[in-house]
Scaffold this active site. Structure first.
Site, short mmCIF file in Angstrom:
data_model
loop_
_atom_site.label_atom_id
_atom_site.label_comp_id
_atom_site.label_asym_id
_atom_site.label_seq_id
_atom_site.Cartn_x
_atom_site.Cartn_y
_atom_site.Cartn_z
CG ASP A 1 -18.47 8.03 -38.37
OD1 ASP A 1 -17.91 8.47 -39.10
OD2 ASP A 1 -19.10 8.59 -36.96
CE1 TYR B 1 -18.92 0.64 -32.11
CE2 TYR B 1 -16.47 -0.11 -31.91
CZ TYR B 1 -18.14 -0.18 -31.95
OH TYR B 1 -18.48 -1.55 -32.96
CG PHE C 1 -18.44 -3.26 -36.77
CD1 PHE C 1 -19.84 -2.74 -36.54
CD2 PHE C 1 -18.86 -3.61 -38.51
CE1 PHE C 1 -20.84 -2.56 -37.47
CE2 PHE C 1 -19.08 -3.38 -38.91
CZ PHE C 1 -20.80 -2.75 -38.53
CG HIS D 1 -25.59 -1.61 -39.16
ND1 HIS D 1 -25.27 -1.13 -38.24
CD2 HIS D 1 -25.03 -0.48 -40.30
CE1 HIS D 1 -24.07 -0.84 -37.86
NE2 HIS D 1 -23.75 -0.42 -38.87
#
Length: 231
Positions: free
Chosen positions: A73, A75, A86, A195
């Protein structure tokens, strides 16, 4: 003022991806998704900004993807998301997940973390930084899940798998690992791990994903990635 023209403009794919995903973008759900995002933008803030939703696809053209790194998803904080998983724009504080990626980058391949969180240099080398969901309501994580994005990005994953050259797929965390079913593991190499978020980082630190990716690329006869990020 009607939001339809801008919603259509926003949902035009980068040129190299248009033909390969034409069957997908012609489906009714894709127009519904465009309408949903336009309505959300009309009502409040949505990240990433219009024009940056497909940054991952525009930064890494179809046919040039060597590595697909899957996020979940975008930020949802102010100014963070810019269309690549990321990654954040220069001048934005490096988020916790990316800080953990940088720590592992240092111990794994000796790369010193830059003072920014922009991963464009990876994208330029063929690392497709793809989130499963490409938009989010400001400050509301997962607010655009199950609206059609996952159907579209599954099609992107399949399209990458249909490239003539084999690819390294990087699946971090339980959510990403569910996408294994979309990948022909007889042709491609999959690197899996925990993760990097603070909640699950103990399953990520020490897994040496970057050297694994480079070994996989070498095994496939492809050039490894230069993981260093310019200041």
């Amino acid at each position: 003022m009607s939001t339809t023209p801008s919603s259509l403009d926003e949902f035009v794919l980068p040129e190299s991806w248009r033909e390969v995903l034409a069957g997908e973008t012609a489906k009714p759900y894709f127009a519904e998704l465009a309408g949903f995002v336009a309505a959300e933008r009309a009502e409040g803030q949505v990240f990433p900004p219009s024009g940056e939703v497909f940054s991952a696809l525009s930064s890494t053209p179809y046919g040039q993807v060597k590595v697909l790194l899957l996020g979940q998803d975008p930020y949802h904080g102010e100014g963070q998301a810019h269309g690549m998983c990321f990654s954040v724009k220069r001048g934005v504080k490096v988020p916790p997940s990316l800080r953990n990626i940088y720590k592992e980058l240092g111990t794994d391949v000796g790369v010193t973390a830059p003072d920014h969180g922009n991963l464009q240099a990876w994208a330029d080398q063929g690392v497709l930084l793809l989130n499963a969901v490409l938009t989010v309501r400001a400050h509301e994580a997962n607010s655009h899940k199950d609206k059609g994005w996952e159907t579209f990005t599954d099609a992107v994953i399949r399209a990458v798998g249909e490239q003539p050259d084999p690819v390294v797929f990087v699946l971090w965390g339980a959510y990403a690992k569910k996408k294994l079913r979309l990948i022909d593991t007889s042709r491609h190499i999959v690197v899996q791990g925990g993760h990097p978020s603070p909640l699950s980082v103990k399953h990520f630190i020490g897994t040496r994903p970057f050297s694994q990716i480079d070994k996989a690329l070498a095994d496939l006869g492809r050039t490894p990635i230069d993981w260093s990020l310019p200041e």
